[in-house]
Design a protein around this motif. Sequence first.
Motif, PDB file in Angstrom:
ATOM      1  N   VAL A  67     -20.781   8.167  67.765  1.00 11.37           N
ATOM      2  CA  VAL A  67     -19.731   7.159  67.926  1.00 11.37           C
ATOM      3  C   VAL A  67     -18.522   7.780  68.639  1.00 11.37           C
ATOM      4  O   VAL A  67     -17.935   7.157  69.526  1.00 11.37           O
ATOM      5  N   GLU A  68     -18.195   9.015  68.284  1.00 11.60           N
ATOM      6  CA  GLU A  68     -17.100   9.713  68.973  1.00 11.60           C
ATOM      7  C   GLU A  68     -17.382   9.849  70.466  1.00 11.60           C
ATOM      8  O   GLU A  68     -16.506   9.606  71.298  1.00 11.60           O
ATOM      9  N   ARG A  69     -18.612  10.238  70.809  1.00  9.34           N
ATOM     10  CA  ARG A  69     -18.973  10.379  72.238  1.00  9.34           C
ATOM     11  C   ARG A  69     -18.825   9.053  72.966  1.00  9.34           C
ATOM     12  O   ARG A  69     -18.361   9.008  74.107  1.00  9.34           O
ATOM     13  N   ALA A  96     -12.204   5.037  63.169  1.00  8.75           N
ATOM     14  CA  ALA A  96     -11.888   5.968  64.251  1.00  8.75           C
ATOM     15  C   ALA A  96     -10.395   6.155  64.442  1.00  8.75           C
ATOM     16  O   ALA A  96      -9.619   5.205  64.334  1.00  8.75           O
ATOM     17  N   ALA A  97     -10.030   7.373  64.752  1.00 12.47           N
ATOM     18  CA  ALA A  97      -8.689   7.703  65.237  1.00 12.47           C
ATOM     19  C   ALA A  97      -8.874   8.092  66.699  1.00 12.47           C
ATOM     20  O   ALA A  97      -9.805   8.831  67.035  1.00 12.47           O
ATOM     21  N   VAL A  98      -8.027   7.555  67.567  1.00 11.07           N
ATOM     22  CA  VAL A  98      -8.139   7.847  69.000  1.00 11.07           C
ATOM     23  C   VAL A  98      -6.775   8.226  69.559  1.00 11.07           C
ATOM     24  O   VAL A  98      -5.739   7.800  69.051  1.00 11.07           O
ATOM     25  N   VAL A  99      -6.807   9.036  70.600  1.00 12.93           N
ATOM     26  CA  VAL A  99      -5.615   9.331  71.381  1.00 12.93           C
ATOM     27  C   VAL A  99      -5.841   8.671  72.728  1.00 12.93           C
ATOM     28  O   VAL A  99      -6.894   8.871  73.358  1.00 12.93           O
ATOM     29  N   LEU A 100      -4.872   7.864  73.148  1.00 11.39           N
ATOM     30  CA  LEU A 100      -5.009   7.098  74.388  1.00 11.39           C
ATOM     31  C   LEU A 100      -4.183   7.717  75.502  1.00 11.39           C
ATOM     32  O   LEU A 100      -3.081   8.220  75.273  1.00 11.39           O
ATOM     33  N   ASP A 101      -4.724   7.663  76.702  1.00  9.96           N
ATOM     34  CA  ASP A 101      -4.024   8.107  77.899  1.00  9.96           C
ATOM     35  C   ASP A 101      -3.094   6.983  78.317  1.00  9.96           C
ATOM     36  O   ASP A 101      -3.547   5.928  78.761  1.00  9.96           O
ATOM     37  N   GLU A 102      -1.803   7.195  78.146  1.00 11.22           N
ATOM     38  CA  GLU A 102      -0.835   6.149  78.452  1.00 11.22           C
ATOM     39  C   GLU A 102      -0.826   5.775  79.922  1.00 11.22           C
ATOM     40  O   GLU A 102      -0.495   4.649  80.283  1.00 11.22           O
ATOM     41  N   PRO A 126     -16.937   1.260  64.764  1.00 10.45           N
ATOM     42  CA  PRO A 126     -15.881   1.441  63.761  1.00 10.45           C
ATOM     43  C   PRO A 126     -15.243   0.119  63.351  1.00 10.45           C
ATOM     44  O   PRO A 126     -15.018  -0.757  64.181  1.00 10.45           O
ATOM     45  N   VAL A 127     -14.982   0.004  62.054  1.00  6.42           N
ATOM     46  CA  VAL A 127     -14.333  -1.205  61.543  1.00  6.42           C
ATOM     47  C   VAL A 127     -12.822  -1.120  61.714  1.00  6.42           C
ATOM     48  O   VAL A 127     -12.129  -2.132  61.658  1.00  6.42           O
ATOM     49  N   VAL A 128     -12.312   0.084  61.896  1.00  4.40           N
ATOM     50  CA  VAL A 128     -10.897   0.321  62.151  1.00  4.40           C
ATOM     51  C   VAL A 128     -10.802   1.317  63.298  1.00  4.40           C
ATOM     52  O   VAL A 128     -11.524   2.316  63.309  1.00  4.40           O
ATOM     53  N   THR A 160       1.310  -3.819  56.648  1.00  2.62           N
ATOM     54  CA  THR A 160       1.937  -3.792  57.972  1.00  2.62           C
ATOM     55  C   THR A 160       1.210  -2.830  58.905  1.00  2.62           C
ATOM     56  O   THR A 160       1.788  -2.269  59.811  1.00  2.62           O
ATOM     57  N   SER A 161      -0.066  -2.643  58.665  1.00  4.25           N
ATOM     58  CA  SER A 161      -0.853  -1.690  59.446  1.00  4.25           C
ATOM     59  C   SER A 161      -0.818  -1.974  60.925  1.00  4.25           C
ATOM     60  O   SER A 161      -0.844  -3.118  61.363  1.00  4.25           O
ATOM     61  N   THR A 162      -0.769  -0.895  61.710  1.00  2.10           N
ATOM     62  CA  THR A 162      -0.890  -1.033  63.150  1.00  2.10           C
ATOM     63  C   THR A 162      -2.299  -0.670  63.601  1.00  2.10           C
ATOM     64  O   THR A 162      -2.563  -0.532  64.776  1.00  2.10           O
ATOM     65  N   SER A 163      -3.196  -0.452  62.644  1.00  7.52           N
ATOM     66  CA  SER A 163      -4.583  -0.177  62.991  1.00  7.52           C
ATOM     67  C   SER A 163      -5.227  -1.410  63.587  1.00  7.52           C
ATOM     68  O   SER A 163      -4.836  -2.531  63.301  1.00  7.52           O
ATOM     69  N   TRP A 164      -6.207  -1.178  64.413  1.00  8.48           N
ATOM     70  CA  TRP A 164      -6.975  -2.277  64.975  1.00  8.48           C
ATOM     71  C   TRP A 164      -8.175  -2.497  64.088  1.00  8.48           C
ATOM     72  O   TRP A 164      -8.989  -1.609  63.891  1.00  8.48           O
ATOM     73  N   ARG A 165      -8.302  -3.672  63.555  1.00  7.24           N
ATOM     74  CA  ARG A 165      -9.494  -3.997  62.774  1.00  7.24           C
ATOM     75  C   ARG A 165     -10.485  -4.659  63.699  1.00  7.24           C
ATOM     76  O   ARG A 165     -10.153  -5.618  64.364  1.00  7.24           O
ATOM     77  N   CYS A 166     -11.674  -4.106  63.749  1.00 13.42           N
ATOM     78  CA  CYS A 166     -12.678  -4.594  64.700  1.00 13.42           C
ATOM     79  C   CYS A 166     -13.724  -5.427  63.993  1.00 13.42           C
ATOM     80  O   CYS A 166     -13.984  -5.252  62.837  1.00 13.42           O
TER      81      CYS A 166
END
Length: 166
Positions: A67-69, A96-102, A126-128, A160-166
């Motif tokens: 899933v990470e790949r 999942a935790a991700v770092v995004l390229d701004e 991932p559900v989150v 007040t989560s800023t997580s994305w729920r998928c």
Amino acid sequence: PETLDELHPGHEGLLEVDPPQRAGHLPAGWLRTADRARLDVDGFLWILGRADDVIVRGGFKVDLTTVERALLEHPAVTAACVVGLPDERVGEVPAAAVVLDESAGQTDPDDLAAWVRDRVPAYAVPVVIRPLSAIPLTPTSKPHRAAIRDILTRRVDTPTSTSWRC
């Protein structure tokens, strides 16, 4: 792992070793590692990953590194770590935790989840998905899964989560 049976070449299982030299506190005999491995027909040992990098979601095995790949293939994702979160109904679910390229522009969470869904089975999506400024690392520079799990658990439980729920 369920039967403790020795496996034939080509079958995946947990690696056990009986080292000729061992630290004084280790018992004699075979020691189970947390490595998934298989022997090929020529007797070569292939390490396939860590057993603790696999969760069971409702009877389905989810390899978190796969899933990470898939996440890392997305052009906006520069780093990713997927962990299992407890779920009363199905055992564990991937998060999942991700770092995004701004510089890649705005990344829509639904698009990122769809991207992953096109690359892994639906039960492995991932559900989150939580964007972080950096993935926490251990002293050996590996993703700190326990810290990430704590971060994702706090975010999931926060209204007040800023997580994305998928």
